[in-house]
Design a protein around this motif. Structure first.
Motif, short mmCIF file in Angstrom:
data_model
loop_
_atom_site.label_atom_id
_atom_site.label_comp_id
_atom_site.label_asym_id
_atom_site.label_seq_id
_atom_site.Cartn_x
_atom_site.Cartn_y
_atom_site.Cartn_z
N GLY A 165 0.81 -1.24 -0.08
CA GLY A 165 0.12 -0.04 0.12
C GLY A 165 0.83 1.33 0.05
N VAL A 166 2.07 1.11 -0.67
CA VAL A 166 2.76 2.44 -0.86
C VAL A 166 2.48 3.45 -1.96
N TRP A 167 1.90 4.43 -1.66
CA TRP A 167 1.15 5.31 -2.75
C TRP A 167 2.14 6.69 -2.45
N VAL A 168 1.65 7.44 -3.78
CA VAL A 168 2.03 8.85 -3.77
C VAL A 168 0.63 9.60 -3.57
N HIS A 169 0.49 10.10 -2.22
CA HIS A 169 -0.98 10.56 -2.11
C HIS A 169 -0.91 12.17 -1.73
N VAL A 170 -1.98 12.71 -1.23
CA VAL A 170 -2.09 14.19 -0.78
C VAL A 170 -1.25 14.37 0.61
N ASP A 171 -0.45 15.26 0.37
CA ASP A 171 0.22 15.79 1.84
C ASP A 171 -0.89 16.14 3.04
N HIS A 172 -0.53 15.64 4.09
CA HIS A 172 -1.35 16.07 5.09
C HIS A 172 -0.43 16.90 6.20
N GLY A 173 0.58 17.43 5.84
CA GLY A 173 1.69 18.21 6.69
C GLY A 173 2.70 17.63 7.50
N GLY A 174 2.77 16.40 7.37
CA GLY A 174 3.88 15.49 8.06
C GLY A 174 4.45 14.40 7.60
N PRO A 175 5.26 13.57 8.11
CA PRO A 175 5.96 12.46 7.55
C PRO A 175 4.71 11.16 7.49
N THR A 176 5.00 10.17 6.67
CA THR A 176 3.88 9.33 6.47
C THR A 176 4.48 8.00 6.83
N GLN A 177 3.90 6.91 6.60
CA GLN A 177 4.00 5.56 7.20
C GLN A 177 5.15 4.79 6.12
N ALA A 178 5.06 5.24 4.97
CA ALA A 178 5.82 4.60 3.94
C ALA A 178 5.76 5.17 2.82
N CYS A 179 4.59 5.90 2.52
CA CYS A 179 4.35 6.54 1.25
C CYS A 179 5.10 8.12 1.08
N VAL A 180 4.78 8.64 -0.33
CA VAL A 180 5.53 9.76 -0.69
C VAL A 180 4.11 10.61 -0.69
N SER A 181 4.14 11.89 -0.31
CA SER A 181 3.06 12.87 -0.13
C SER A 181 3.26 14.36 -0.97
N LEU A 182 2.27 14.74 -1.66
CA LEU A 182 2.51 16.05 -2.31
C LEU A 182 1.22 16.91 -2.12
N THR A 183 1.36 18.02 -2.14
CA THR A 183 0.10 19.13 -2.07
C THR A 183 -0.89 18.56 -2.86
N ALA A 184 -2.25 19.01 -2.55
CA ALA A 184 -3.49 18.52 -3.29
C ALA A 184 -3.40 19.29 -4.97
N ASP A 185 -2.91 20.32 -4.83
CA ASP A 185 -2.68 21.11 -6.21
C ASP A 185 -1.72 20.25 -7.13
N VAL A 186 -0.73 19.83 -6.55
CA VAL A 186 0.48 19.10 -7.15
C VAL A 186 0.11 17.89 -7.54
N MET A 187 -0.79 17.01 -6.69
CA MET A 187 -1.25 15.72 -7.01
C MET A 187 -2.14 15.74 -8.26
N ARG A 188 -3.22 16.75 -8.44
CA ARG A 188 -4.01 17.00 -9.64
C ARG A 188 -3.01 17.18 -10.80
N GLU A 189 -1.89 18.12 -10.72
CA GLU A 189 -1.21 18.11 -11.81
C GLU A 189 -0.30 17.08 -12.19
N PHE A 190 0.11 16.41 -11.31
CA PHE A 190 0.82 15.07 -11.20
C PHE A 190 0.00 13.93 -12.05
N LEU A 191 -1.21 13.71 -11.47
CA LEU A 191 -2.23 12.97 -12.17
C LEU A 191 -2.43 13.15 -13.65
N ARG A 192 -2.56 14.37 -13.90
CA ARG A 192 -2.68 14.82 -15.37
C ARG A 192 -1.52 14.58 -16.17
N ALA A 193 -0.38 14.72 -15.52
CA ALA A 193 0.90 14.72 -16.44
C ALA A 193 1.30 13.03 -16.73
#
Length: 272
Positions: A225-253
């Motif tokens: 369950g390692v994902w790239v997902h929306v950042d919540h302002g702190g470290p994750t369990q194992a994933c990589v996180s980006l801000t919501a705006d960046v995630m939308r841009e990333f998904l479209r790219a």
């Protein structure tokens, strides 16, 4: 009933992904276990019990990558910061690489950039650099469930989803209410909305299935369950996180025709 936008390619809905961490600050974090529900006849419903940043290890061997200080065209056959050893783990057909670089083995903040290779074989940075978070304890080349480290390596990116509607992704996208992340993170920050958008990293998972699929080819002990997902302002369990705006841009790219991969880890490791 969940809305689904299933793109070409076999996709078997299996299990839920995001794992819950109710200790150490994560109160039931479900980002590496979510799994969208398939429309009638699309996928057989399966048990959704996977966990967030503990995905499956179906990777494209570990890699090394770094994020350059300045944009522009780069000669040679590797993106900036990616060393020759790591380059051998990037599939020949790949022309889109997402490089996530941490400063040290134990850092939980990183820099992320998207690169594309042109017809002349040169790599250009097409998006970023973006600030990112990774696991609380940093990185590891031998990821285990619950170690609170992000796996270092080169992994394919082929499936996406989230609680919110498809923002225009080219990858198969599963919208499902199961993409939820209740509770708080390691810094006491709310996790709500963390799985509004996710991209599954093909570490210990079955490619071509929803990010919520809970199958773990390497076994549960290897995490999943390692994902790239929306950042919540702190470290994750194992994933990589980006801000919501960046995630939308990333998904479209991200373009499946370019066989995208993520190269992630500490700069020294991916730079070898």
């Amino acid at each position: 009933m969940p809305v689904r936008n299933v793109r070409p390619g076999p996709r078997v809905l299996t299990a839920a992904l995001c794992a819950t961490l109710a200790l150490i600050g994560y109160v039931k974090l479900s980002h590496e276990q979510p799994e969208p529900k398939a429309p009638p006849g699309a996928r057989a419903a399966a048990a959704k019990n996977a966990g967030p940043e503990a995905s499956s290890a179906s990777s494209v061997p570990p890699a090394s990558a770094g994020d350059p200080a300045s944009p522009g065209t780069v000669p040679a056959s590797v993106p900036p910061g990616v060393g020759p050893v790591t380059r051998t783990r990037i599939p020949d057909g790949t022309s889109q690489v997402f490089v996530v670089t941490g400063r040290t083995q134990d850092s939980n903040v990183a820099t992320a950039s998207l690169y594309e290779r042109d017809g002349a074989g040169k790599w250009n940075r097409t998006a970023g650099p973006w600030p990112a978070h990774n696991a609380l304890r940093g990185w590891t080349d031998d990821h285990r469930a619950g170690d609170l480290r992000t796996p270092t390596g080169v992994f394919r990116l082929g499936d996406a989803g989230g609680r919110l509607p498809d923002p225009g992704a080219k990858l198969p996208y599963d919208q499902d209410e199961e993409f939820v992340s209740p509770g708080v993170g390691f810094l006491g920050e709310p996790l709500e909305g963390s799985f509004d958008y996710v991209v599954a990293i093909d570490y210990n998972r079955v490619p071509g299935t929803t990010p919520l699929n809970k199958e773990r080819p390497l076994g549960l002990e290897r995490g999943g369950g390692v994902w790239v997902h929306v950042d919540h302002g702190g470290p994750t369990q194992a994933c990589v996180s980006l801000t919501a705006d960046v995630m939308r841009e990333f998904l479209r790219a991200l373009d499946p025709a370019r066989e995208p991969v993520i190269v992630m880890g500490p700069a020294a490791e991916i730079g070898r």
